[in-house]
Write a protein that holds these residues in place. Structure first.
Motif, PDB file in Angstrom:
ATOM      1  N   LEU A  80       0.860  -1.182   0.000  1.00  0.00           N
ATOM      2  CA  LEU A  80       0.000   0.000   0.000  1.00  0.00           C
ATOM      3  C   LEU A  80       0.889   1.223   0.000  1.00  0.00           C
ATOM      4  N   ASN A  82       0.595   5.113   0.401  1.00  0.00           N
ATOM      5  CA  ASN A  82      -0.248   6.253   0.752  1.00  0.00           C
ATOM      6  C   ASN A  82       0.387   7.523   0.191  1.00  0.00           C
ATOM      7  N   ALA A 115      -4.748   2.422   5.638  1.00  0.00           N
ATOM      8  CA  ALA A 115      -3.989   1.374   6.326  1.00  0.00           C
ATOM      9  C   ALA A 115      -4.937   0.446   7.072  1.00  0.00           C
ATOM     10  N   ILE A 128       3.839  -1.126   3.739  1.00  0.00           N
ATOM     11  CA  ILE A 128       3.081   0.123   3.664  1.00  0.00           C
ATOM     12  C   ILE A 128       4.080   1.268   3.546  1.00  0.00           C
ATOM     13  N   ASN A 130       4.357   5.366   3.394  1.00  0.00           N
ATOM     14  CA  ASN A 130       3.689   6.643   3.581  1.00  0.00           C
ATOM     15  C   ASN A 130       4.562   7.748   3.003  1.00  0.00           C
ATOM     16  N   VAL A 171       6.710  -0.983   7.489  1.00  0.00           N
ATOM     17  CA  VAL A 171       6.203   0.369   7.249  1.00  0.00           C
ATOM     18  C   VAL A 171       7.388   1.298   7.023  1.00  0.00           C
TER      19      VAL A 171
END
Length: 244
Positions: A80, A82, A115, A128, A130, A171
């Protein structure tokens, strides 16, 4: 094996550049963006390895609906990113409710909501990313709300990393510098843009002389993060443009 990669803010800019890059390398990308027609067009241009889903990351119901659609198409999510954000210079004293709440909701709450929906679809080895901003560490004027949202995102990244440690989901916070792509226009009120440039110059930041990197160059770092060996983790990456 092809990775399933969900990217927010993927209708334009860095998000679209990442989707193009990863799809060209055999990954499967899901483009998420507030304007469904825009992400659909971007996905169609990229090809069969891309799909587009309308998603306002600041709206909990929109996020739930988008990730429900992802789950219907894919058994899991590997990555993912973001990336969706609102960047708009303004002084707080003159700010509208929409400017303040929109920036905080999209830039900070958005990654939290995405998330929350993505984690149940991820497993050990998931990632993830960011996307933050170099402005967090520089004296940019007229960006107090934007900077606060990105500083909060960095704190969220640190906390989420600890929270997910036992699950094996990594992350990473990527603090990015100024970027550009051909044909992209900055949709900001002209008076606000002039005031921003003048205030930045007064603060010692000449925006006209600062180097700018291309989105395509920045995608190299994201590719490297996806390819990290299982026994490595990059907690934070700081990127700054430089004159080539």
């Amino acid at each position: 094996m092809s990775k399933i990669i969900a990217i927010t803010g993927a209708g334009v800019g860095l998000g679209r550049a990442l989707a193009r890059r990863f799809a060209s390398e055999g990954e499967t990308v899901v483009l998420l963006g507030r304007t469904a027609s825009k992400v659909a067009a971007a996905a169609a241009e990229i090809g069969e390895r891309a799909s587009g889903i309308g998603c306002d990351v600041g709206n909990p119901e929109s996020v739930r609906a988008a990730f429900t659609q992802i789950a219907e198409r894919h058994a899991h999510i590997d990555v993912l990113i973001n990336n969706a954000a609102i960047f708009e210079p303004f002084q707080v004293v003159n700010a509208t409710d929409e400017q303040i709440l929109g920036t905080i909701t999209t830039n900070l709450a958005g990654p939290m909501l995405c998330a929350r929906s993505a984690i149940p679809l991820m497993s050990a080895g998931g990632l993830i990313i960011n996307v933050s901003s170099e402005s967090v560490g520089l004296p940019f004027p007229h960006l107090s709300v934007y900077q606060s949202s990105k500083a909060g995102l960095e704190r969220f990244s640190e906390s989420l990393r600890a929270e997910l440690e036992d699950s094996g989901i990594r992350v990473t916070n990527v603090r990015a510098g100024q970027m550009f792509e051909e044909g992209k226009e900055w949709n900001v009120n002209r008076d606000d843009a002039i005031a921003f440039h003048q205030a930045a110059l007064k603060a010692g930041l000449n925006l006209g002389e600062r180097p700018i990197s291309s989105f395509e160059s920045v995608t190299d770092i994201f590719r490297a993060l996806l390819d990290l060996p299982a026994d490595l983790q990059a907690a934070a990456i700081n990127l700054h443009a430089r004159k080539a």
